[in-house]
Design an enzyme around this catalytic site. Sequence first.
Site, PDB file in Angstrom:
ATOM      1  CE  LYS A  33      30.796  19.903  -0.240  1.00 31.02           C
ATOM      2  NZ  LYS A  33      30.450  21.121   0.475  1.00 31.02           N
ATOM      3  CD  GLU A  86      43.979  30.084  -5.786  1.00 29.09           C
ATOM      4  OE1 GLU A  86      43.809  29.073  -5.090  1.00 29.09           O
ATOM      5  OE2 GLU A  86      43.288  30.353  -6.786  1.00 29.09           O
TER       6      GLU A  86
END
Length: 480
Positions: A173, A384
Amino acid sequence: MQSILHFINGEERPAESGSWIDVHEPATGLVYAQLADGDARDVDSATEAAHQAFPVWRALGVEGRSRILLKLADLIERDLEMFVAAESRDNGKPLSLARKVDIPRAVANIRFFATAILHFASEAHIMDDVALNYTDRQPIGVAGCISPWNLPLYLFTWKVAPALAAGNCVVAKPSEITPLTASMLGRLCNEAGMPPGVFNVVQGIGSKVGAAITSHPRIPAISFTGGTRTGAEIARVAAPMFKKLSLELGGKNPVLVFADCDFERMLSTTIHSSFRNQGQICLCGSRILIERNIYSRFRHAFVERTKALRVGDPKDHASDLGAVVSKDHMEKVLSYVALAKEEGGEVLCGGKQVRLDGALAGGWYLEPTVIEGLGPACRTNQEEIFGPVVTLQPFDNEEHALALANDTPYGLASVVWTQDISRSQRVVRNLRSGIVWVNCWMVRDLRTPFGGMKQSGVGREGGTEALRFFTEAKNVCIRY
Ligand code: NAD
């Protein structure tokens, strides 16, 4: 409008649900394709096809599989310009970057594992006069491969190629944000002579397709690259099912600049390690730590170089940065710039959305941004951001540099700039990260282990690590 379909059992198909997801072109902000909105039913069909194909694929043996994968690599190379254009359109990255890095490295991944499998050997342990042990490594069966949007084909092939080379069939995927290049592989797999069902792509969103792959009882191994939070969710589901798990997650990578470095080389490389692919590479250095006695020299030179970078049309050769991948992501990055200011940081350059003209007026462009004045504990230096935003912090000595470098929950990559070989060894030894570059960045040898410590992941990809992950070891003990 283009339709992006599943590839299941050697055929392109729409989703069982009959629904579609909009796919945007970051350069313009416009919808340019419709993506099959897959769910557990499509994952079931792909898994069934993969199980049916497994004995056929395995029976081809390493040489047969290697030949088909090498052919696949040749076909991608034949269609290189098509892949380059698709990757740039889907992701927003400069065409020149897709041509130089993404697609050639995807080809290299496939070639590497197609040939690595020919040399993959296993151990024997001989007990004098008692017994011979050998380790038999066989493919697992069906592997689930889930990848992110930042280097779409590059990271997709980094998983799929070793899985296939080792003899597994795959249910893969790609990210729903950048599904295009993975969808183009199916046709080429057919052309390369890969039996139907060996390689399957199920398109759609993570909470449906990704979750169905992760929890599928007939997919015993999951290789995932993406965010740390998603990795934790995958581990929560897959660990109690005792699946093999490889998790490549987020980072907050430090760049350590010592005063004795080759300043010019460091400067040009640090511009790349900060802003390449709009800062959307898990290996980008987002916290630049600079020895105090060269801090102002660095700050001045780095800000000047950053200001000279051109943000523009990904198709334009002159653009250093293209668009970021989505509106949501652009807003997330901008929210971190606002947070940095609230936390007391000073924006030395950048910090705003760039508005281009004409057809690109609706695109998602950001200025490369440099921030200073923040301590290590603030959220800007802990979380992040994954965009074209870096912070600068001075350090006084090696110990201080290491304390700053290691002070995040992440541990993916670090970069060290020094001409002193003894210092480089001391520092490298004490850095808590899975990858360390000394006086370089993004130099990749595909044989080396790739992955992170702490919240940057579990396990390693690359070379024999990947081939071992995608095989199950069985020790066989024969009594003399
Ligand atoms: P993401 O975690 O949102 O998505 C990654 C993939 O997981 C996508 O295909 C998504 O659809 C799927 N997914 C989402 N929810 C899922 C679920 N519940 N179950 C299964 N699959 C699910 O990450 P992203 O935003 O696509 O990518 C950016 C992140 O990837 C950053 O954190 C970056 O650092 C990380 N990354 C890490 C590496 C590495 O090698 N360590 C490399 C590239 C990117």
